[in-house]
Design a protein around this motif. Structure first.
Motif, mmCIF file in Angstrom:
data_model
loop_
_atom_site.group_PDB
_atom_site.id
_atom_site.type_symbol
_atom_site.label_atom_id
_atom_site.label_comp_id
_atom_site.label_asym_id
_atom_site.label_seq_id
_atom_site.Cartn_x
_atom_site.Cartn_y
_atom_site.Cartn_z
ATOM 1 N N THR A 194 -37.997 -1.035 -15.358
ATOM 2 C CA THR A 194 -37.868 -2.280 -14.825
ATOM 3 C C THR A 194 -37.203 -2.013 -13.592
ATOM 4 O O THR A 194 -37.533 -2.526 -12.363
ATOM 5 C CB THR A 194 -37.223 -3.242 -15.626
ATOM 6 N N CYS A 195 -35.876 -1.332 -13.469
ATOM 7 C CA CYS A 195 -35.187 -1.272 -12.126
ATOM 8 C C CYS A 195 -35.860 -0.492 -10.977
ATOM 9 O O CYS A 195 -35.938 -0.958 -9.817
ATOM 10 C CB CYS A 195 -33.952 -0.805 -12.250
ATOM 11 N N HIS A 196 -36.890 0.278 -11.508
ATOM 12 C CA HIS A 196 -37.700 1.028 -10.311
ATOM 13 C C HIS A 196 -38.604 0.138 -9.862
ATOM 14 O O HIS A 196 -38.650 0.318 -8.600
ATOM 15 C CB HIS A 196 -38.234 2.176 -11.172
ATOM 16 N N LEU A 197 -39.160 -0.704 -10.790
ATOM 17 C CA LEU A 197 -40.325 -1.683 -10.272
ATOM 18 C C LEU A 197 -39.684 -2.577 -9.348
ATOM 19 O O LEU A 197 -40.452 -3.233 -8.615
ATOM 20 C CB LEU A 197 -40.999 -2.139 -11.454
ATOM 21 N N VAL A 198 -38.492 -3.218 -9.926
ATOM 22 C CA VAL A 198 -37.879 -4.019 -8.885
ATOM 23 C C VAL A 198 -37.694 -3.817 -7.550
ATOM 24 O O VAL A 198 -37.907 -4.191 -6.674
ATOM 25 C CB VAL A 198 -36.703 -4.659 -9.652
ATOM 26 N N GLU A 199 -37.125 -2.402 -7.584
ATOM 27 C CA GLU A 199 -36.888 -1.825 -6.200
ATOM 28 C C GLU A 199 -38.163 -1.631 -5.335
ATOM 29 O O GLU A 199 -38.532 -1.731 -4.212
ATOM 30 C CB GLU A 199 -36.332 -0.382 -6.398
#
Length: 99
Positions: free
Chosen positions: A30-35
């Protein structure tokens, strides 16, 4: 073959489509996709849930993170149903129901 309306509905959202494009290259958390998308974490998580429920992505636990991976067979199924619809339209392009 009938249209996979759940998959098509899910694919119609621009953010979900972008998430799928990103997941086509590699598994991401999720953190990669948020970024990568600039969307809020809760928004991305909600979209991932819908993608998972539609069977388009699968989860892969890795330590305290959950990675998401695109399910190519599910995407292919949606593409095949659209291809079949297009072929039906080609085959029947000269047909017209009389009034």
């Amino acid at each position: 073959m009938s249209l996979d309306t759940d998959a098509l509905r899910v694919l119609a959202d621009p953010l979900r489509a972008r998430i799928l494009e990103l997941l086509a290259d590699e598994a991401l958390c999720t953190c990669h996709l948020v970024e990568a998308t600039g969307a809020r974490q809760t928004n991305v998580s909600n979209h991932l849930r819908q993608l998972r429920e539609a069977g388009l992505v699968e989860t892969e636990p890795h330590g305290r993170y959950t990675y998401y991976r695109l399910r190519p067979d599910a995407v292919q199924h949606a593409a095949d149903s659209l291809s079949a619809l297009a072929e039906r339209a080609r085959v029947h392009s000269d047909l017209r129901r009389p009034c």
